[in-house]
Design a protein around this motif. Structure first.
Motif, PDB file in Angstrom:
ATOM      1  N   UNK A  62      58.693   6.407  40.055  1.00 47.28           N
ATOM      2  CA  UNK A  62      59.650   5.890  39.584  1.00 47.28           C
ATOM      3  C   UNK A  62      60.588   5.141  38.915  1.00 47.28           C
ATOM      4  N   UNK A  63      59.234   4.949  38.129  1.00 47.52           N
ATOM      5  CA  UNK A  63      59.383   4.790  36.057  1.00 47.52           C
ATOM      6  C   UNK A  63      60.295   6.245  35.670  1.00 47.52           C
ATOM      7  N   UNK A  64      59.885   7.605  35.939  1.00 51.68           N
ATOM      8  CA  UNK A  64      60.443   8.574  35.968  1.00 51.68           C
ATOM      9  C   UNK A  64      62.016   8.224  36.040  1.00 51.68           C
ATOM     10  N   UNK A  65      62.352   7.793  37.209  1.00 53.59           N
ATOM     11  CA  UNK A  65      63.484   8.075  38.246  1.00 53.59           C
ATOM     12  C   UNK A  65      64.307   6.750  36.941  1.00 53.59           C
ATOM     13  N   UNK A  66      64.216   5.499  37.057  1.00 53.37           N
ATOM     14  CA  UNK A  66      64.292   4.156  37.006  1.00 53.37           C
ATOM     15  C   UNK A  66      65.091   4.844  35.279  1.00 53.37           C
ATOM     16  N   UNK A  67      63.836   5.384  34.684  1.00 53.02           N
ATOM     17  CA  UNK A  67      64.585   6.453  33.008  1.00 53.02           C
ATOM     18  C   UNK A  67      65.884   6.825  33.462  1.00 53.02           C
ATOM     19  N   UNK A  68      65.697   8.160  33.545  1.00 51.09           N
ATOM     20  CA  UNK A  68      66.871   8.750  33.605  1.00 51.09           C
ATOM     21  C   UNK A  68      68.316   7.523  34.513  1.00 51.09           C
ATOM     22  N   UNK A  69      67.541   6.824  35.066  1.00 51.61           N
ATOM     23  CA  UNK A  69      68.556   6.004  35.147  1.00 51.61           C
ATOM     24  C   UNK A  69      69.586   5.418  34.323  1.00 51.61           C
ATOM     25  N   UNK A  70      69.104   5.286  33.169  1.00 57.32           N
ATOM     26  CA  UNK A  70      69.179   4.005  32.393  1.00 57.32           C
ATOM     27  C   UNK A  70      70.104   4.813  31.823  1.00 57.32           C
ATOM     28  N   UNK A  71      70.437   6.101  31.206  1.00 58.08           N
ATOM     29  CA  UNK A  71      71.150   6.994  30.651  1.00 58.08           C
ATOM     30  C   UNK A  71      72.136   6.630  30.635  1.00 58.08           C
ATOM     31  N   UNK A 149      74.366   0.987  38.508  1.00 59.08           N
ATOM     32  CA  UNK A 149      72.249   1.664  38.019  1.00 59.08           C
ATOM     33  C   UNK A 149      72.430   1.388  37.268  1.00 59.08           C
ATOM     34  N   UNK A 150      72.384   1.709  36.032  1.00 60.12           N
ATOM     35  CA  UNK A 150      71.928   1.532  34.248  1.00 60.12           C
ATOM     36  C   UNK A 150      71.897  -0.170  34.183  1.00 60.12           C
ATOM     37  N   UNK A 151      72.096  -0.822  34.735  1.00 59.47           N
ATOM     38  CA  UNK A 151      72.276  -1.886  34.477  1.00 59.47           C
ATOM     39  C   UNK A 151      70.810  -2.546  34.979  1.00 59.47           C
ATOM     40  N   UNK A 152      70.626  -2.068  36.179  1.00 58.70           N
ATOM     41  CA  UNK A 152      69.263  -2.745  37.451  1.00 58.70           C
ATOM     42  C   UNK A 152      68.094  -1.718  37.326  1.00 58.70           C
ATOM     43  N   UNK A 153      68.706  -0.453  36.255  1.00 58.29           N
ATOM     44  CA  UNK A 153      67.313   0.266  35.991  1.00 58.29           C
ATOM     45  C   UNK A 153      67.011  -0.418  34.445  1.00 58.29           C
ATOM     46  N   UNK A 154      67.696  -1.180  33.820  1.00 56.59           N
ATOM     47  CA  UNK A 154      67.068  -1.047  32.684  1.00 56.59           C
ATOM     48  C   UNK A 154      66.717  -2.678  33.226  1.00 56.59           C
ATOM     49  N   UNK A 155      66.966  -3.324  34.181  1.00 56.86           N
ATOM     50  CA  UNK A 155      66.602  -4.719  34.194  1.00 56.86           C
ATOM     51  C   UNK A 155      65.198  -4.832  34.605  1.00 56.86           C
ATOM     52  N   UNK A 156      65.252  -3.210  36.038  1.00 55.87           N
ATOM     53  CA  UNK A 156      63.967  -3.390  36.433  1.00 55.87           C
ATOM     54  C   UNK A 156      62.845  -3.114  35.256  1.00 55.87           C
ATOM     55  N   UNK A 157      62.928  -2.013  34.721  1.00 55.26           N
ATOM     56  CA  UNK A 157      62.410  -1.557  33.318  1.00 55.26           C
ATOM     57  C   UNK A 157      61.388  -2.505  32.605  1.00 55.26           C
ATOM     58  N   UNK A 158      63.025  -3.791  32.426  1.00 52.75           N
ATOM     59  CA  UNK A 158      61.960  -4.775  31.260  1.00 52.75           C
ATOM     60  C   UNK A 158      61.336  -5.581  32.261  1.00 52.75           C
ATOM     61  N   UNK A 159      61.065  -5.532  32.794  1.00 54.50           N
ATOM     62  CA  UNK A 159      60.889  -6.338  34.612  1.00 54.50           C
ATOM     63  C   UNK A 159      59.733  -6.353  34.500  1.00 54.50           C
ATOM     64  N   UNK A 160      59.351  -4.949  34.246  1.00 52.16           N
ATOM     65  CA  UNK A 160      57.910  -4.098  34.474  1.00 52.16           C
ATOM     66  C   UNK A 160      57.076  -3.779  33.209  1.00 52.16           C
ATOM     67  N   UNK A 161      57.802  -4.784  32.227  1.00 57.28           N
ATOM     68  CA  UNK A 161      57.267  -4.496  31.192  1.00 57.28           C
ATOM     69  C   UNK A 161      57.115  -3.004  30.286  1.00 57.28           C
TER      70      UNK A 161
END
Length: 175
Positions: A62-71, A149-161
């Protein structure tokens, strides 16, 4: 001399057996039990236990996928030799797997308060069809869906610290 001849004859036979065994081990895939496999003595707890044992792997994915989605397109192009949109599309399937996501909530890898944001992220990524992921038809520079997708992934990663947003591609193994 006779022993050497026997060894010469037996070596290819044992080598073939060994290679067949190695091939059979590599092709072994472990799947969770199907609903139809359940018997009265096979409880929901056992099913949860199966997924719970792999929860760290699911979280990493999940984390790897979210990171890739922020690119963005520039950062993605720098890693294009290691990563493709097909890989990201494959990894996004975890968000469609109820058992895999539920185990992350159950085992506190993801805070329950993020359930709605996870669902929203899944909905945003579902706007891109499977064919677009597979055939890499997404234009990362101009596609509005990718920007969402970028915005949503960034938001999730931020919320997950999750502070680290880079990825060590030496450790990346496409699924």
């Amino acid at each position: 001399m006779m022993i050497f001849l026997y060894l010469l004859i037996l070596f290819p036979i044992f080598l073939k057996k060994y290679l067949d065994y190695q091939d059979s081990q590599r092709n072994t895939m472990h799947h969770p039990p199907l609903e139809s496999d359940y018997s009265p003595e096979y409880s929901n707890h056992d099913r949860n236990l199966y997924y719970d044992q792999k929860s760290q792997d699911y979280f990493d994915r999940v984390i790897r996928c979210l990171i890739f989605c922020t690119y963005d397109d520039k950062k993605f192009n720098t890693v294009a030799d290691c990563l493709s949109l097909t890989d990201i599309g494959d990894d996004l399937r975890i968000f469609s797997s109820n058992e895999e996501i539920e185990t992350l909530f159950r085992n506190k890898f993801i805070n329950e308060s993020l359930r709605l944001k996870i669902s929203d992220f899944k909905n945003v990524t579902d706007e891109v069809s499977e064919e677009e992921w597979v055939f890499e038809l997404l234009n990362l520079k101009h596609d509005e869906r990718w920007k969402k997708i970028n915005i949503a992934a960034e938001d999730l990663l931020t919320e997950m610290n999750i502070k680290e947003r880079d990825f060590d591609f030496a450790l990346y193994i496409p699924r």
